[in-house]
Design an enzyme around this catalytic site. Structure first.
Site, PDB file in Angstrom:
ATOM      1  N   LYS A 197      -2.759  10.104  13.399  1.00 35.12           N
ATOM      2  CA  LYS A 197      -2.559  10.713  12.083  1.00 35.12           C
ATOM      3  C   LYS A 197      -2.339   9.599  11.055  1.00 35.12           C
ATOM      4  CE  LYS A 197       0.704  11.950   9.563  1.00 35.12           C
ATOM      5  NZ  LYS A 197       0.121  11.510   8.281  1.00 35.12           N
ATOM      6  N   GLY A 251       5.026   2.126  10.037  1.00 37.22           N
ATOM      7  CA  GLY A 251       5.451   2.636   8.732  1.00 37.22           C
ATOM      8  C   GLY A 251       6.840   2.162   8.395  1.00 37.22           C
ATOM      9  N   SER A 252       7.553   2.963   7.616  1.00 34.24           N
ATOM     10  CA  SER A 252       8.879   2.535   7.138  1.00 34.24           C
ATOM     11  C   SER A 252       9.933   2.691   8.226  1.00 34.24           C
ATOM     12  CB  SER A 252       9.267   3.371   5.923  1.00 34.24           C
ATOM     13  OG  SER A 252       9.389   4.726   6.295  1.00 34.24           O
ATOM     14  N   GLY A 256      10.460   5.775  10.816  1.00 30.48           N
ATOM     15  CA  GLY A 256      10.309   5.328  12.203  1.00 30.48           C
ATOM     16  C   GLY A 256      11.487   5.745  13.069  1.00 30.48           C
ATOM     17  N   GLU A 273       6.436  -0.129  14.695  1.00 27.90           N
ATOM     18  CA  GLU A 273       6.077  -1.301  13.869  1.00 27.90           C
ATOM     19  C   GLU A 273       6.496  -0.984  12.457  1.00 27.90           C
ATOM     20  OE1 GLU A 273       2.480  -3.257  14.116  1.00 27.90           O
ATOM     21  OE2 GLU A 273       2.917  -3.729  16.187  1.00 27.90           O
ATOM     22  N   CYS A 307       3.213  -5.432   5.490  1.00 23.37           N
ATOM     23  CA  CYS A 307       4.483  -5.430   6.220  1.00 23.37           C
ATOM     24  C   CYS A 307       5.005  -6.841   6.419  1.00 23.37           C
ATOM     25  CB  CYS A 307       4.308  -4.716   7.552  1.00 23.37           C
ATOM     26  SG  CYS A 307       2.939  -5.329   8.514  1.00 23.37           S
ATOM     27  N   GLU A 408      13.151  -4.081   1.355  1.00 24.38           N
ATOM     28  CA  GLU A 408      11.709  -4.247   1.191  1.00 24.38           C
ATOM     29  C   GLU A 408      11.256  -3.622  -0.135  1.00 24.38           C
ATOM     30  OE1 GLU A 408       9.282  -1.909   3.895  1.00 24.38           O
ATOM     31  OE2 GLU A 408       8.033  -3.664   4.247  1.00 24.38           O
TER      32      GLU A 408
END
Ligand code: NAD
Length: 516
Positions: A197, A251-252, A256, A273, A307, A408
């Site tokens: 997805k 993703g974030s 996550g 990740e 990232c 971030e």
């Protein structure tokens, strides 16, 4: 659903996608790819917006549970066929996917650029890397084998690396096709089926890749499905589906953690990740010209939506003023503008929410006394485009505990922090919960290795930044995640090890019970 009639980008995307995705118009083509078909979702409408002009490209329907169910069923059947094939045949099929990506490279790059707003010079490179990923793992298929273990009994004991079955992969919007290839290729190599997805903001190139997998000679239909839908309504049911055996999330950190918890409730393992706040450390003895170029690539490449972005520049105090001044001059020269222009090095930010986050974080830093050495806001010349542009920005004079130095930003914003000693540089680099990447610039080889060893990060560069390759492992320490993608290590993440015991003794020692 209807495509936006006035948009040139929408018209071009419709033409490009017609080669891969059937449908009456652009909105109709955007559905989930399951076993070679496009399934229209049963959920609510989702909008695709062009980051270069802020206009609607098309609306499409969220996949929802029924489509998730169809994808999971197709995956289960296809995986049995796939794992029943010889390893060499699986390798040939993966190679065929790589060749299809090469054949359609120009279209894939243009689709990514038009829909995700990434500069065409970047997307061309990323598409070539996706082909490489399938080629690399094609070679691994018949080299992934277990070992014989010299156990102290009369048994032959050997291990097998077996697939999980169906793997659900959830990916973000910043490098959609690259990330899809990065995860699909090792998952298939290890013998799994994939239900991927992508972000609902950037599904198009992943859908095309799903279709190319279905077209590749030797790959069973339905082995790779791609769901067009949102996280809570399509991603979550895929994660919670009883056939899901492994969840891989890119993703974030916030999402996550939720996803790993949801998977764990079904005792399903996960690979995460996540983001980063990577330190790029410049010592006074470095080749400053190269360090200044490297610092720009580290933070301004991909408009900082990477990232591994080197978002914290730690500079030894003796050269701090010089480095900031030279970087500020360079930042003003970097070509920023339309992502379709081959000269463009910085395109728009991907979406309005991200642009607002960037602006808010820079404003908060200024409010707390930071100085803007460059950028801040949309460049004057691009204000009328409607595009989501943000100038390359350098924030100096920041306290190490300020939120812009710790959180971030995920945009073209560099935070500069001075240091005196090597110990101080390492302490600053490690003063974040993240641990994705980092770099050091120095001419002292001993220091380079000391710092590389001392900084907590999954990837570290010496006198370089941002190079990653499918052959080398990639992943995070700390809040940047766990598990490894790419290289041989990804194959370990995508398999579970079975230990097989075979009795070889002519007269096995009976340890228990009676023959009867
Ligand atoms: P995000 O976490 O908001 O979303 C990522 C994906 O998760 C999307 O596909 C989204 O639809 C899905 N999702 C959201 N909620 C969900 C739910 N409840 N259940 C299932 N799926 C759900 O991240 P983003 O904003 O798309 O991407 C930016 C982030 O990704 C940054 O933090 C960046 O650092 C990180 N990132 C990490 C890597 C890496 O390899 N470490 C690579 C690229 C991006």
């Amino acid at each position: 659903m209807a495509a936006h009639p006035q948009s040139e980008a929408a018209a071009r995307l419709d033409t490009l996608l017609a080669e891969f995705l059937p449908g009456r118009d652009l909105g109709d083509r955007i559905g989930s790819v399951v076993a070679g078909e496009v399934l229209t979702g049963g959920g609510g409408p989702l909008d695709l917006v062009n980051p270069a002009d802020g206009r609607l490209i098309a609306s499409y329907r969220d996949a929802g549970e029924a489509v998730v169910g169809a994808a999971m069923e197709a995956a289960r059947d296809a995986q049995r066929i796939w794992w029943g094939m010889t390893a060499a045949a699986r390798g040939r099929a993966l190679w065929a996917v790589g060749q299809l990506v090469r054949r359609h490279a120009a279209a894939l790059a243009e689709i990514e650029t038009l829909s995700a707003g990434k500069p065409i010079r970047d997307t061309r490179g990323e598409v070539a890397k996706v082909a490489e990923m399938f080629e690399y793992y094609a070679g691994w298929c018949d080299k992934l084998h277990g070992e014989v273990i010299p156990v102290p009994t009369s048994h032959l004991n050997y291990t097998r690396h077996e697939p999980f079955g169906t793997v659900v992969q959830i990916t973000p919007w910043n490098a959609p096709l690259f990330t899809a290839g990065w995860q699909i290729a090792p998952a298939l190599c290890a013998g799994n089926a994939v239900v991927l997805k992508p972000s609902e903001l950037t599904p198009l190139t992943s859908l095309v890749l799903g279709m190319l997998c279905d077209r590749a000679e030797g790959l069973p239909r339905g082995l790779v499905s791609v769901l067009a839908g949102a996280g809570p309504t399509t991603g979550a049911p895929a994660i919670g589906h009883p056939d899901t055996r492994l969840v891989v999330f890119v993703g974030s950190a916030q999402v996550g953690a939720e996803i790993a918890a949801a998977a764990a409730r079904n005792v399903v393992p996960s690979v995460l990740e996540l983001g980063g706040k990577s330190a790029n450390i410049v010592f006074a003895d470095a080749d400053l010209g190269r360090a200044i170029l490297g610092a720009q690539a580290a933070i301004f490449g991909g408009a900082g939506q990477s990232c591994v972005a080197g978002s914290r520049l730690l500079v030894q105090r003796a050269v701090h003023a010089e480095v900031v001044e030279r970087l500020a001059r360079a930042a003003a020269l970097i070509p920023i503008g339309a992502p379709t222009d081959p000269e463009t090095q910085i395109g728009p930010v991907n979406n309005r929410r991200q642009l607002d986050t960037i602006a808010r974080m820079v404003a908060a830093a200024q409010d707390s006394g930071a100085r803007l050495a460059a950028g801040g806001g949309c460049p004057e010349a691009l204000r009328d485009t409607g595009g989501l542009y943000y100038a390359p920005t350098i924030v100096d004079g920041v306290a190490p505990d300020a939120s812009i130095a710790r959180e971030e930003v995920f945009g073209p914003v560099l935070t500069v922090l001075p240091f005196e000693t090597e110990e101080e540089a390492v302490a600053l680099a490690n003063a974040t919960p993240y641990g994705l990447a980092g770099a050091v610039w120095t001419s002292d080889v001993g220091r380079a290795h000391r710092v590389a060893g001392a900084v907590r990060a999954g990837t570290f560069w010496v006198n370089s930044y941002k190079t990653i390759n499918v052959a080398s492992p990639f992943g995070g320490f700390g809040r940047s995640g766990f598990g490894r993608s790419s290289g041989r290590e990804a194959l370990m993440a995508y398999t579970q090890t079975k230990s097989v015991w075979v009795e070889t003794a002519a007269q096995p020692a009976v340890a228990f019970g009676y023959v009867g």
